[in-house]
Design a protein around this motif. Structure first.
Motif, PDB file in Angstrom:
ATOM      1  N   MET A   1     -22.437  12.777  14.283  1.00  0.00           N
ATOM      2  CA  MET A   1     -21.847  13.235  15.441  1.00  0.00           C
ATOM      3  C   MET A   1     -20.404  12.579  16.089  1.00  0.00           C
ATOM      4  O   MET A   1     -20.848  11.285  16.080  1.00  0.00           O
ATOM      5  N   SER A   2     -19.632  13.265  16.136  1.00  0.00           N
ATOM      6  CA  SER A   2     -18.236  12.679  16.637  1.00  0.00           C
ATOM      7  C   SER A   2     -18.136  12.181  18.077  1.00  0.00           C
ATOM      8  O   SER A   2     -18.691  12.979  19.042  1.00  0.00           O
ATOM      9  N   TRP A   3     -17.842  10.956  18.328  1.00  0.00           N
ATOM     10  CA  TRP A   3     -18.013  10.624  19.799  1.00  0.00           C
ATOM     11  C   TRP A   3     -16.882  11.315  20.614  1.00  0.00           C
ATOM     12  O   TRP A   3     -16.968  11.611  21.817  1.00  0.00           O
ATOM     13  N   TRP A   4     -15.705  11.876  19.952  1.00  0.00           N
ATOM     14  CA  TRP A   4     -14.653  12.531  20.748  1.00  0.00           C
ATOM     15  C   TRP A   4     -14.747  13.881  21.026  1.00  0.00           C
ATOM     16  O   TRP A   4     -14.042  14.635  21.608  1.00  0.00           O
ATOM     17  N   ARG A   5     -16.303  14.511  20.639  1.00  0.00           N
ATOM     18  CA  ARG A   5     -16.430  15.765  20.729  1.00  0.00           C
ATOM     19  C   ARG A   5     -15.292  16.765  20.355  1.00  0.00           C
ATOM     20  O   ARG A   5     -14.758  17.491  21.453  1.00  0.00           O
ATOM     21  N   PRO A   6     -14.892  16.864  19.279  1.00  0.00           N
ATOM     22  CA  PRO A   6     -13.345  17.414  19.007  1.00  0.00           C
ATOM     23  C   PRO A   6     -13.594  19.154  18.902  1.00  0.00           C
ATOM     24  O   PRO A   6     -12.711  19.760  19.445  1.00  0.00           O
ATOM     25  N   THR A   7     -14.752  19.589  19.186  1.00  0.00           N
ATOM     26  CA  THR A   7     -15.016  21.172  19.181  1.00  0.00           C
ATOM     27  C   THR A   7     -15.260  21.418  20.563  1.00  0.00           C
ATOM     28  O   THR A   7     -15.180  22.535  20.817  1.00  0.00           O
ATOM     29  N   ASN A   8     -15.497  20.691  21.510  1.00  0.00           N
ATOM     30  CA  ASN A   8     -15.984  21.051  22.527  1.00  0.00           C
ATOM     31  C   ASN A   8     -15.022  21.684  23.714  1.00  0.00           C
ATOM     32  O   ASN A   8     -15.428  22.726  24.231  1.00  0.00           O
ATOM     33  N   PRO A   9     -13.616  21.132  23.891  1.00  0.00           N
ATOM     34  CA  PRO A   9     -12.674  21.849  24.153  1.00  0.00           C
ATOM     35  C   PRO A   9     -12.590  23.380  24.086  1.00  0.00           C
ATOM     36  O   PRO A   9     -12.184  24.293  24.777  1.00  0.00           O
ATOM     37  N   ARG A  10     -12.730  23.285  22.853  1.00  0.00           N
ATOM     38  CA  ARG A  10     -12.540  24.874  22.202  1.00  0.00           C
ATOM     39  C   ARG A  10     -13.496  25.868  22.800  1.00  0.00           C
ATOM     40  O   ARG A  10     -13.294  27.051  22.493  1.00  0.00           O
ATOM     41  N   LEU A  11     -14.821  25.097  22.953  1.00  0.00           N
ATOM     42  CA  LEU A  11     -15.849  26.140  23.535  1.00  0.00           C
ATOM     43  C   LEU A  11     -15.680  26.220  24.783  1.00  0.00           C
ATOM     44  O   LEU A  11     -16.768  27.219  25.553  1.00  0.00           O
ATOM     45  N   ALA A  12     -15.034  25.705  25.654  1.00  0.00           N
ATOM     46  CA  ALA A  12     -15.007  25.919  27.051  1.00  0.00           C
ATOM     47  C   ALA A  12     -14.770  27.223  27.517  1.00  0.00           C
ATOM     48  O   ALA A  12     -15.580  27.524  28.613  1.00  0.00           O
ATOM     49  N   ASP A  13     -13.810  27.944  26.962  1.00  0.00           N
ATOM     50  CA  ASP A  13     -13.634  29.316  27.476  1.00  0.00           C
ATOM     51  C   ASP A  13     -14.553  30.294  26.975  1.00  0.00           C
ATOM     52  O   ASP A  13     -14.493  31.607  27.186  1.00  0.00           O
ATOM     53  N   ARG A  14     -15.691  29.801  26.295  1.00  0.00           N
ATOM     54  CA  ARG A  14     -16.811  30.867  25.735  1.00  0.00           C
ATOM     55  C   ARG A  14     -17.878  30.630  26.722  1.00  0.00           C
ATOM     56  O   ARG A  14     -19.091  31.354  26.332  1.00  0.00           O
ATOM     57  N   VAL A  15     -17.923  29.889  27.662  1.00  0.00           N
ATOM     58  CA  VAL A  15     -19.002  29.849  28.539  1.00  0.00           C
ATOM     59  C   VAL A  15     -18.539  30.046  29.870  1.00  0.00           C
ATOM     60  O   VAL A  15     -17.543  30.041  30.235  1.00  0.00           O
ATOM     61  N   PRO A  16     -19.523  30.604  30.753  1.00  0.00           N
ATOM     62  CA  PRO A  16     -19.249  30.861  32.374  1.00  0.00           C
ATOM     63  C   PRO A  16     -18.649  29.711  32.942  1.00  0.00           C
ATOM     64  O   PRO A  16     -18.732  28.446  32.639  1.00  0.00           O
ATOM     65  N   ASP A  17     -17.787  29.950  34.109  1.00  0.00           N
ATOM     66  CA  ASP A  17     -17.252  28.875  35.020  1.00  0.00           C
ATOM     67  C   ASP A  17     -18.363  28.292  35.458  1.00  0.00           C
ATOM     68  O   ASP A  17     -19.420  28.772  35.922  1.00  0.00           O
ATOM     69  N   GLY A  18     -18.220  26.842  35.523  1.00  0.00           N
ATOM     70  CA  GLY A  18     -19.320  26.185  36.158  1.00  0.00           C
ATOM     71  C   GLY A  18     -19.442  24.611  35.409  1.00  0.00           C
ATOM     72  O   GLY A  18     -18.479  24.311  34.938  1.00  0.00           O
ATOM     73  N   GLY A  19     -20.438  24.112  35.632  1.00  0.00           N
ATOM     74  CA  GLY A  19     -20.899  22.829  35.068  1.00  0.00           C
ATOM     75  C   GLY A  19     -20.501  22.530  33.635  1.00  0.00           C
ATOM     76  O   GLY A  19     -19.946  21.523  33.273  1.00  0.00           O
ATOM     77  N   LEU A  20     -21.178  23.467  32.745  1.00  0.00           N
ATOM     78  CA  LEU A  20     -20.999  23.339  31.419  1.00  0.00           C
ATOM     79  C   LEU A  20     -19.650  23.383  31.059  1.00  0.00           C
ATOM     80  O   LEU A  20     -18.942  22.634  30.005  1.00  0.00           O
ATOM     81  N   ARG A  21     -18.862  24.406  31.529  1.00  0.00           N
ATOM     82  CA  ARG A  21     -17.366  24.463  31.015  1.00  0.00           C
ATOM     83  C   ARG A  21     -16.778  23.135  31.736  1.00  0.00           C
ATOM     84  O   ARG A  21     -15.744  22.838  30.674  1.00  0.00           O
ATOM     85  N   ARG A  22     -16.840  22.679  32.629  1.00  0.00           N
ATOM     86  CA  ARG A  22     -16.141  21.509  33.102  1.00  0.00           C
ATOM     87  C   ARG A  22     -16.420  20.288  32.284  1.00  0.00           C
ATOM     88  O   ARG A  22     -15.704  19.604  31.894  1.00  0.00           O
ATOM     89  N   PHE A  23     -18.027  20.130  31.900  1.00  0.00           N
ATOM     90  CA  PHE A  23     -18.365  19.157  30.700  1.00  0.00           C
ATOM     91  C   PHE A  23     -17.389  19.299  29.457  1.00  0.00           C
ATOM     92  O   PHE A  23     -16.822  18.566  28.977  1.00  0.00           O
ATOM     93  N   LEU A  24     -17.413  20.656  28.990  1.00  0.00           N
ATOM     94  CA  LEU A  24     -16.797  20.704  27.769  1.00  0.00           C
ATOM     95  C   LEU A  24     -15.303  20.711  27.774  1.00  0.00           C
ATOM     96  O   LEU A  24     -14.607  19.963  26.703  1.00  0.00           O
ATOM     97  N   ALA A  25     -14.672  20.802  29.116  1.00  0.00           N
ATOM     98  CA  ALA A  25     -13.427  20.678  29.078  1.00  0.00           C
ATOM     99  C   ALA A  25     -12.722  19.259  29.184  1.00  0.00           C
ATOM    100  O   ALA A  25     -11.777  18.909  29.056  1.00  0.00           O
TER     101      ALA A  25
END
Length: 221
Positions: A1-25
């Motif tokens: 598992m990558s510490w830098w979460r390289p895939t997470n920012p690309r997923l932000a736009d695929r979830v509704p606005d809110g806490g999960l999106r803020r975490f991913l971004a």
């Protein structure tokens, strides 16, 4: 598992606005962040069983860890209504079907948890359980697979005890490691209390193992 979460920012736009999106971004704390400045979120889950694929989250406990301090006013517990009965697991965590009726839906619980986790590091005892349930819950609710690195007090405790030692079967349990560190005994299987217990154990283990920064802490755990 990558510490830098390289895939997470690309997923932000695929979830509704809110806490999960803020975490991913949000960018995770840099590897060079000193432990004395590191922001974490200690999390504990109570569930109907041990399988993320077939069991359900019933309660989420959280408390912030800011560097080497625990702001107790941040301790929170959320009961989660999974849309099913508690079953035999109630004998362990004492959460009843009546409790669930007053709980929040899983999407809301995830949103509130990940809002707290944005910009912080997940901290848990036997973190594979929390990581497994949370990533599966996000996949089930939002259809995305996120990276969720964590600092694990079980692994830190194992390192403090010595990986080569012949340990008793319960040596790495949260309560046993807390007793070893001279910490008080708390009632188990209460999500908020266990999250606080994990946070306190983390501080004791950090004092013992003396990691300099997040990169060294991750190598230890």
């Amino acid at each position: 598992m990558s510490w830098w979460r390289p895939t997470n920012p690309r997923l932000a736009d695929r979830v509704p606005d809110g806490g999960l999106r803020r975490f991913l971004a949000a960018a995770p704390p840099p590897r060079g962040t000193p432990v004395r400045e590191l922001p974490l979120l200690a999390v504990d889950l109570e569930t109907t069983g041990l399988s993320p694929e077939t069991d359900h989250i019933l309660e989420v406990g959280m408390v912030d860890v800011d560097g080497l301090g625990i702001p107790l006013g941040t301790a929170t517990a959320l009961v989660v209504d999974p849309g099913s009965e508690v079953g035999q697991s109630a004998t362990i965590h004492r959460i009843t079907d009546d409790d669930l009726a007053a709980g929040v839906p899983l999407p809301e619980a995830l949103d509130r948890l990940f809002d707290r986790l944005a910009g912080r590091v997940l901290l848990a005892h036997h973190a594979a359980v929390e990581v497994g349930f949370l990533t599966e819950a996000v996949r089930r609710v939002h259809g995305v697979r996120i990276d969720l690195p964590a600092v694990d007090t079980l692994t830190l405790g194992h390192r403090a005890l010595g990986f080569d030692e012949d340990l008793p079967r319960d040596a790495l349990r949260l309560w046993r490691l807390r007793a070893r560190a001279g910490l008080p005994s708390y009632r188990g299987h209460d999500a908020m209390i266990d999250a606080l217990g994990c946070a306190e154990l983390y501080l004791a283990l950090v004092a013992e193992l003396a990691p300099r920064d997040l990169g060294q802490l991750r190598r230890l755990s």
